[in-house]
Design an enzyme around this catalytic site. Sequence first.
Site, PDB file in Angstrom:
ATOM      1  N   TYR A  18       5.903  -0.373  -1.082  1.00 27.57           N
ATOM      2  CA  TYR A  18       6.694  -0.732   0.096  1.00 27.57           C
ATOM      3  C   TYR A  18       7.626  -1.902  -0.194  1.00 27.57           C
ATOM      4  O   TYR A  18       8.566  -2.138   0.560  1.00 27.57           O
ATOM      5  CB  TYR A  18       5.790  -1.079   1.283  1.00 27.57           C
ATOM      6  N   ASP A  77      -1.852  -2.112   6.873  1.00 27.78           N
ATOM      7  CA  ASP A  77      -1.761  -1.087   5.839  1.00 27.78           C
ATOM      8  C   ASP A  77      -0.534  -1.327   4.981  1.00 27.78           C
ATOM      9  O   ASP A  77       0.598  -1.116   5.408  1.00 27.78           O
ATOM     10  CB  ASP A  77      -1.693   0.309   6.477  1.00 27.78           C
TER      11      ASP A  77
END
Length: 321
Positions: free
Chosen positions: A44, A39
């Site tokens: 990120y 994921d």
Amino acid sequence: MSNAQRSIPPVGFGLWKVPNELCADTVYEAIKAGYRHLDSACDYGNEQQTGEGIARALADGLCQREDLWVTSKLWNTYHAKEHVRPALMRTLQDLQLDYLDLYLIHFPIAQAYVPFEKRYPPAWFFEPEAAEPRIEFAPVPLHETWKAMEELVVEGLVKKIGICNYTTGLLHDLMAYSSIKPSVLQIESHPYLTQENLIRMAKLYGMEVTAFSPLGALSYLELNMAGAQDSVLEQPAVKQAAVRLGKTPAQVVLRWGIQRGTSIIPKTSKPERLKENLALFDFALDDAEMQAISALNCHRRFNDPAQFCEAAFNTFYPIYD
């Protein structure tokens, strides 16, 4: 079974907050340990390193590409229809992949566009160097973003599309205008935030549900968004089940998430935890244990834009009432 018919694997590896310098090796070790569900997200900031780990794992024959389920997410600054495809192509380039198994709208929040060459990933601030930096928003309706997401499926660049951090009201609206229905809803859910109505409604609409932060406060301690006293692992209902089953409290909480019908995406950089978080299928909680853990629900949300946007980004912007 074709990729389009696959169900999301019940346990995934979450890439949020995995440090860049550790990410490639951690992804490789996760795949080696047996994870097939990764994921990721533009926001990120480690998709390039994630791609390096995937590429090395595939080159070493740890698995085939079709064995992996790779999820990524469209960031808030790319909601306008002309920016959705370029954002995906950048993610595919970084991940060294030809397609995604699942692409999600990360938040139902449209921010002002930031070009790749100016800053990538763009994060939350529009102008981080401003005297008083803030989030700037864009007047982009969610139906425009979704239609652009649908085009990615038609083009074969993504197998499935879905949403994160939606409410039941937004789900009802999405189901009314979508041609390609969302396959997955990803939300924060753990024993302190069970979200039973939302999960039930998503499933009635035919969606699978992924729970992020399945251990609750543990994901937020390092961000000072939770304290040690918020840990669900210290609750008697969890500890008693762990003793009966000979498992760790974390395994009990993760098993609770799977047993209630959600997939889960715990994150760790520790090799022993990688294996522990996968070892959830040789035991089961009984009905009383499931009910006792569910009864811990106190609507405690750790990932709430109404709180972190104001505290960290000088901008009040709630999306949950």
